[in-house]
Scaffold this motif. Structure first.
Motif, PDB file in Angstrom:
ATOM      1  N   ALA A  28       0.827  -1.209   0.000  1.00 45.55           N
ATOM      2  CA  ALA A  28       0.000   0.000   0.000  1.00 45.55           C
ATOM      3  C   ALA A  28       0.861   1.259   0.000  1.00 45.55           C
ATOM      4  O   ALA A  28       0.552   2.235  -0.694  1.00 45.55           O
ATOM      5  CB  ALA A  28      -0.926   0.001   1.216  1.00 45.55           C
ATOM      6  N   THR A  29       1.959   1.244   0.740  1.00 46.64           N
ATOM      7  CA  THR A  29       2.863   2.395   0.772  1.00 46.64           C
ATOM      8  C   THR A  29       3.523   2.607  -0.584  1.00 46.64           C
ATOM      9  O   THR A  29       3.609   3.742  -1.073  1.00 46.64           O
ATOM     10  CB  THR A  29       3.944   2.196   1.852  1.00 46.64           C
ATOM     11  OG1 THR A  29       3.293   2.008   3.109  1.00 46.64           O
ATOM     12  CG2 THR A  29       4.864   3.389   1.939  1.00 46.64           C
ATOM     13  N   LEU A  30       3.986   1.533  -1.207  1.00 47.74           N
ATOM     14  CA  LEU A  30       4.619   1.652  -2.519  1.00 47.74           C
ATOM     15  C   LEU A  30       3.642   2.139  -3.585  1.00 47.74           C
ATOM     16  O   LEU A  30       4.005   2.953  -4.440  1.00 47.74           O
ATOM     17  CB  LEU A  30       5.226   0.311  -2.930  1.00 47.74           C
ATOM     18  CG  LEU A  30       6.434  -0.140  -2.112  1.00 47.74           C
ATOM     19  CD1 LEU A  30       6.873  -1.529  -2.542  1.00 47.74           C
ATOM     20  CD2 LEU A  30       7.579   0.853  -2.243  1.00 47.74           C
ATOM     21  N   VAL A  31       2.411   1.679  -3.529  1.00 47.22           N
ATOM     22  CA  VAL A  31       1.394   2.148  -4.474  1.00 47.22           C
ATOM     23  C   VAL A  31       1.116   3.629  -4.254  1.00 47.22           C
ATOM     24  O   VAL A  31       1.007   4.402  -5.213  1.00 47.22           O
ATOM     25  CB  VAL A  31       0.101   1.313  -4.344  1.00 47.22           C
ATOM     26  CG1 VAL A  31      -1.050   1.961  -5.088  1.00 47.22           C
ATOM     27  CG2 VAL A  31       0.339  -0.091  -4.861  1.00 47.22           C
ATOM     28  N   ALA A  32       1.016   4.056  -3.001  1.00 48.77           N
ATOM     29  CA  ALA A  32       0.760   5.466  -2.703  1.00 48.77           C
ATOM     30  C   ALA A  32       1.910   6.348  -3.198  1.00 48.77           C
ATOM     31  O   ALA A  32       1.674   7.413  -3.767  1.00 48.77           O
ATOM     32  CB  ALA A  32       0.552   5.659  -1.203  1.00 48.77           C
ATOM     33  N   VAL A  33       3.142   5.912  -2.998  1.00 51.35           N
ATOM     34  CA  VAL A  33       4.297   6.690  -3.468  1.00 51.35           C
ATOM     35  C   VAL A  33       4.304   6.750  -4.991  1.00 51.35           C
ATOM     36  O   VAL A  33       4.561   7.806  -5.579  1.00 51.35           O
ATOM     37  CB  VAL A  33       5.612   6.085  -2.919  1.00 51.35           C
ATOM     38  CG1 VAL A  33       6.825   6.675  -3.605  1.00 51.35           C
ATOM     39  CG2 VAL A  33       5.697   6.305  -1.424  1.00 51.35           C
ATOM     40  N   GLY A  34       4.006   5.644  -5.635  1.00 49.89           N
ATOM     41  CA  GLY A  34       3.948   5.630  -7.094  1.00 49.89           C
ATOM     42  C   GLY A  34       2.877   6.556  -7.629  1.00 49.89           C
ATOM     43  O   GLY A  34       3.101   7.290  -8.606  1.00 49.89           O
ATOM     44  N   ALA A  38       3.391   9.901  -9.932  1.00 49.99           N
ATOM     45  CA  ALA A  38       2.684   9.966 -11.210  1.00 49.99           C
ATOM     46  C   ALA A  38       1.820  11.225 -11.277  1.00 49.99           C
ATOM     47  O   ALA A  38       1.801  11.922 -12.297  1.00 49.99           O
ATOM     48  CB  ALA A  38       1.826   8.725 -11.396  1.00 49.99           C
ATOM     49  N   ALA A  39       1.125  11.537 -10.189  1.00 51.36           N
ATOM     50  CA  ALA A  39       0.284  12.734 -10.171  1.00 51.36           C
ATOM     51  C   ALA A  39       1.133  13.993 -10.265  1.00 51.36           C
ATOM     52  O   ALA A  39       0.763  14.953 -10.952  1.00 51.36           O
ATOM     53  CB  ALA A  39      -0.552  12.760  -8.891  1.00 51.36           C
ATOM     54  N   GLN A  40       2.279  14.002  -9.603  1.00 50.67           N
ATOM     55  CA  GLN A  40       3.150  15.168  -9.645  1.00 50.67           C
ATOM     56  C   GLN A  40       3.705  15.365 -11.056  1.00 50.67           C
ATOM     57  O   GLN A  40       3.803  16.479 -11.546  1.00 50.67           O
ATOM     58  CB  GLN A  40       4.287  15.003  -8.650  1.00 50.67           C
ATOM     59  CG  GLN A  40       5.185  16.224  -8.545  1.00 50.67           C
ATOM     60  CD  GLN A  40       6.248  16.068  -7.480  1.00 50.67           C
ATOM     61  OE1 GLN A  40       6.365  15.019  -6.858  1.00 50.67           O
ATOM     62  NE2 GLN A  40       7.020  17.097  -7.264  1.00 50.67           N
ATOM     63  N   THR A  41       4.047  14.276 -11.722  1.00 50.97           N
ATOM     64  CA  THR A  41       4.570  14.360 -13.087  1.00 50.97           C
ATOM     65  C   THR A  41       3.501  14.855 -14.050  1.00 50.97           C
ATOM     66  O   THR A  41       3.769  15.665 -14.939  1.00 50.97           O
ATOM     67  CB  THR A  41       5.074  12.975 -13.537  1.00 50.97           C
ATOM     68  OG1 THR A  41       6.075  12.546 -12.624  1.00 50.97           O
ATOM     69  CG2 THR A  41       5.652  13.031 -14.926  1.00 50.97           C
TER      70      THR A  41
END
Length: 57
Positions: A28-34, A38-41
């Motif tokens: 869940a943490t890795l998905v949130a960071v990804g 992605a949203a920032q990009t």
């Protein structure tokens, strides 16, 4: 050859329920960071073309 008890021996120091909780939180943490990256990009404006001195829209 795969041994059915090999995975149980490798994680015998950690109960199975606790391992599941830790792995699910890690995923869940890795998905949130990804998703954050992605949203920032996707929301960062393109500045490279506008920074060019010869740029005319």
């Amino acid at each position: 050859m795969f041994h059915p008890r090999a995975s149980a021996v490798a994680t015998s120091w950690l109960p199975r329920g606790r391992l599941t909780v830790i792995l699910s939180r890690l995923v869940a943490t890795l998905v949130a960071v990804g998703l954050l990256f992605a949203a920032q990009t996707l929301t960062t404006p393109e500045r490279a073309a506008a920074a060019d001195p010869g740029y005319h829209p």
